[in-house]
Write a protein that holds these residues in place. Structure first.
Motif, PDB file in Angstrom:
ATOM      1  N   TYR A   1       0.834  -1.201   0.000  1.00 45.36           N
ATOM      2  CA  TYR A   1       0.000   0.000   0.000  1.00 45.36           C
ATOM      3  C   TYR A   1       0.874   1.258   0.000  1.00 45.36           C
ATOM      4  CZ  TYR A   1      -3.114  -3.575   1.912  1.00 45.36           C
ATOM      5  OH  TYR A   1      -3.818  -4.712   2.120  1.00 45.36           O
ATOM      6  N   PRO A   2       1.587   1.539  -1.080  1.00 46.28           N
ATOM      7  CA  PRO A   2       2.488   2.702  -1.034  1.00 46.28           C
ATOM      8  C   PRO A   2       1.746   4.035  -0.927  1.00 46.28           C
ATOM      9  CG  PRO A   2       2.451   1.747  -3.231  1.00 46.28           C
ATOM     10  CD  PRO A   2       1.666   0.829  -2.351  1.00 46.28           C
ATOM     11  N   LYS A   3       0.629   4.182  -1.637  1.00 42.43           N
ATOM     12  CA  LYS A   3      -0.101   5.449  -1.591  1.00 42.43           C
ATOM     13  C   LYS A   3      -0.812   5.630  -0.255  1.00 42.43           C
ATOM     14  CE  LYS A   3      -0.753   5.787  -6.545  1.00 42.43           C
ATOM     15  NZ  LYS A   3      -1.700   5.758  -7.648  1.00 42.43           N
ATOM     16  N   ALA A   4      -1.398   4.553   0.249  1.00 43.97           N
ATOM     17  CA  ALA A   4      -2.089   4.647   1.537  1.00 43.97           C
ATOM     18  C   ALA A   4      -1.106   4.955   2.654  1.00 43.97           C
ATOM     19  CB  ALA A   4      -2.829   3.346   1.829  1.00 43.97           C
ATOM     20  N   ARG A   5       0.058   4.324   2.610  1.00 42.96           N
ATOM     21  CA  ARG A   5       1.053   4.574   3.662  1.00 42.96           C
ATOM     22  C   ARG A   5       1.520   6.020   3.636  1.00 42.96           C
ATOM     23  NH1 ARG A   5       5.924   1.006   5.362  1.00 42.96           N
ATOM     24  NH2 ARG A   5       7.026   2.407   6.725  1.00 42.96           N
ATOM     25  N   LYS A   6       1.777   6.534   2.432  1.00 45.62           N
ATOM     26  CA  LYS A   6       2.247   7.910   2.328  1.00 45.62           C
ATOM     27  C   LYS A   6       1.169   8.884   2.808  1.00 45.62           C
ATOM     28  CE  LYS A   6       4.953  10.773  -0.695  1.00 45.62           C
ATOM     29  NZ  LYS A   6       5.660  10.859  -1.956  1.00 45.62           N
ATOM     30  N   SER A   7      -0.073   8.647   2.429  1.00 45.61           N
ATOM     31  CA  SER A   7      -1.145   9.546   2.860  1.00 45.61           C
ATOM     32  C   SER A   7      -1.389   9.444   4.363  1.00 45.61           C
ATOM     33  CB  SER A   7      -2.429   9.268   2.078  1.00 45.61           C
ATOM     34  OG  SER A   7      -2.898   7.976   2.352  1.00 45.61           O
ATOM     35  N   LEU A   8      -1.293   8.242   4.921  1.00 47.22           N
ATOM     36  CA  LEU A   8      -1.462   8.093   6.368  1.00 47.22           C
ATOM     37  C   LEU A   8      -0.321   8.754   7.138  1.00 47.22           C
ATOM     38  CD1 LEU A   8      -2.831   4.456   6.612  1.00 47.22           C
ATOM     39  CD2 LEU A   8      -4.036   6.570   7.155  1.00 47.22           C
ATOM     40  N   MET A   9       0.893   8.670   6.610  1.00 50.84           N
ATOM     41  CA  MET A   9       2.026   9.349   7.263  1.00 50.84           C
ATOM     42  C   MET A   9       1.827  10.864   7.223  1.00 50.84           C
ATOM     43  SD  MET A   9       4.273   7.466   8.656  1.00 50.84           S
ATOM     44  CE  MET A   9       5.144   5.940   8.622  1.00 50.84           C
ATOM     45  N   TRP A  10       1.361  11.391   6.091  1.00 48.33           N
ATOM     46  CA  TRP A  10       1.094  12.827   6.014  1.00 48.33           C
ATOM     47  C   TRP A  10      -0.040  13.214   6.961  1.00 48.33           C
ATOM     48  CZ3 TRP A  10       3.919  16.660   4.502  1.00 48.33           C
ATOM     49  CH2 TRP A  10       4.931  16.449   3.572  1.00 48.33           C
ATOM     50  N   ALA A  11      -1.064  12.381   7.066  1.00 51.11           N
ATOM     51  CA  ALA A  11      -2.155  12.661   7.996  1.00 51.11           C
ATOM     52  C   ALA A  11      -1.655  12.647   9.439  1.00 51.11           C
ATOM     53  CB  ALA A  11      -3.276  11.639   7.809  1.00 51.11           C
ATOM     54  N   LEU A  12      -0.773  11.718   9.748  1.00 50.58           N
ATOM     55  CA  LEU A  12      -0.199  11.666  11.101  1.00 50.58           C
ATOM     56  C   LEU A  12       0.630  12.916  11.374  1.00 50.58           C
ATOM     57  CD1 LEU A  12       0.481  10.213  13.752  1.00 50.58           C
ATOM     58  CD2 LEU A  12       2.361   9.109  12.539  1.00 50.58           C
ATOM     59  N   ASN A  13       1.438  13.331  10.407  1.00 43.76           N
ATOM     60  CA  ASN A  13       2.238  14.549  10.596  1.00 43.76           C
ATOM     61  C   ASN A  13       1.346  15.774  10.788  1.00 43.76           C
ATOM     62  OD1 ASN A  13       4.586  13.058  10.325  1.00 43.76           O
ATOM     63  ND2 ASN A  13       4.816  13.517   8.157  1.00 43.76           N
ATOM     64  N   GLY A  14       0.282  15.853  10.009  1.00 41.89           N
ATOM     65  CA  GLY A  14      -0.653  16.971  10.160  1.00 41.89           C
ATOM     66  C   GLY A  14      -1.349  16.961  11.511  1.00 41.89           C
ATOM     67  N   ALA A  15      -1.781  15.785  11.953  1.00 37.75           N
ATOM     68  CA  ALA A  15      -2.433  15.681  13.255  1.00 37.75           C
ATOM     69  C   ALA A  15      -1.466  16.033  14.381  1.00 37.75           C
ATOM     70  CB  ALA A  15      -2.982  14.269  13.441  1.00 37.75           C
ATOM     71  N   THR A  16      -0.204  15.626  14.237  1.00 29.29           N
ATOM     72  CA  THR A  16       0.793  15.946  15.263  1.00 29.29           C
ATOM     73  C   THR A  16       1.011  17.452  15.339  1.00 29.29           C
ATOM     74  OG1 THR A  16       1.865  13.817  14.914  1.00 29.29           O
ATOM     75  CG2 THR A  16       3.156  15.516  16.007  1.00 29.29           C
ATOM     76  N   VAL A  17       1.089  18.112  14.203  1.00 23.61           N
ATOM     77  CA  VAL A  17       1.259  19.568  14.197  1.00 23.61           C
ATOM     78  C   VAL A  17       0.044  20.257  14.817  1.00 23.61           C
ATOM     79  CG1 VAL A  17       1.408  21.578  12.663  1.00 23.61           C
ATOM     80  CG2 VAL A  17       2.878  19.613  12.269  1.00 23.61           C
ATOM     81  N   LEU A  18      -1.161  19.786  14.490  1.00 26.71           N
ATOM     82  CA  LEU A  18      -2.370  20.380  15.075  1.00 26.71           C
ATOM     83  C   LEU A  18      -2.426  20.197  16.589  1.00 26.71           C
ATOM     84  CD1 LEU A  18      -5.134  19.497  12.464  1.00 26.71           C
ATOM     85  CD2 LEU A  18      -4.213  21.751  13.019  1.00 26.71           C
ATOM     86  N   VAL A  19      -2.050  19.016  17.062  1.00 25.68           N
ATOM     87  CA  VAL A  19      -2.043  18.774  18.506  1.00 25.68           C
ATOM     88  C   VAL A  19      -0.998  19.644  19.187  1.00 25.68           C
ATOM     89  CG1 VAL A  19      -1.498  17.042  20.266  1.00 25.68           C
ATOM     90  CG2 VAL A  19      -3.014  16.462  18.393  1.00 25.68           C
ATOM     91  N   ALA A  20       0.176  19.776  18.577  1.00 28.68           N
ATOM     92  CA  ALA A  20       1.232  20.614  19.161  1.00 28.68           C
ATOM     93  C   ALA A  20       0.785  22.077  19.225  1.00 28.68           C
ATOM     94  CB  ALA A  20       2.515  20.474  18.352  1.00 28.68           C
TER      95      ALA A  20
END
Length: 174
Positions: free
Chosen positions: A132-151
């Motif tokens: 799942y290369p596309k799903a993994r990349k999109s999930l990693m970007w979503a995680l990075n975005g969520a981490t920035v929002l939480v911070a």
């Protein structure tokens, strides 16, 4: 071990009791069949399996990914150090009785880093790049975005409101 054996023993006892008393046999057998049917059901997958692609031939060696210390033991050691340092930081503001903004900011920063690396490890383990290369990349970007929002949210809560430790104290006393 006893909990594994218990349903089988109960089923056998119910079957024996049903065989001994013909009048009660139908209810016991019906319930025993229903319970055994429940335990013997096949396993259903929630998600369909990913694409099954074989690359190369049978005689090709398995590909070995390049080694990287940041994705190996150093990464695990960093995760353990962060997790271990959260224990005294979570207790110190309440034990000391003082509200130190530096300690509160350090606690929030380590909580964000700990959560981010934990979710990142989950994604690395359960969403393989090969399938799942596309799903993994999109999930990693979503995680990075969520981490920035939480911070950003924790920063705003620390600077414009009472802070995490004071909020926990107020909820605890409420």
């Amino acid at each position: 071990m006893a909990s594994i054996i218990r349903p089988a023993l109960l089923r056998q006892t119910a079957m024996a009791a049903a065989a001994a008393r013909p009048a009660m046999r139908s209810a016991f057998v019906r319930d025993a069949v229903r319970v055994s049917a429940f335990h013997a059901s096949s396993r259903k997958n929630l998600l369909p399996p990913g694409p099954q692609v074989i690359q190369g031939t049978v005689n090709d060696p398995a590909p070995v990914p390049p080694t990287s210390p940041s994705h190996g033991s150093y990464h695990w050691t960093f995760d353990r150090l962060i997790a271990g340092s959260l224990i005294p930081l979570a207790v110190a503001p309440f034990a000391a009785g003082s509200l130190n903004p530096v300690m509160d900011a350090t606690l929030c920063s380590l909580l964000v880093i700990h959560s981010h690396t934990g979710f990142q490890n989950i994604l690395i383990d359960y969403v393989p790049t090969g399938r799942y290369p596309k799903a993994r990349k999109s999930l990693m970007w979503a995680l990075n975005g969520a981490t920035v929002l939480v911070a950003i949210g924790l920063y705003e809560f620390e600077t414009n409101d009472v802070g995490v430790t004071e909020a926990i104290k107020r909820v605890w006393k409420a």
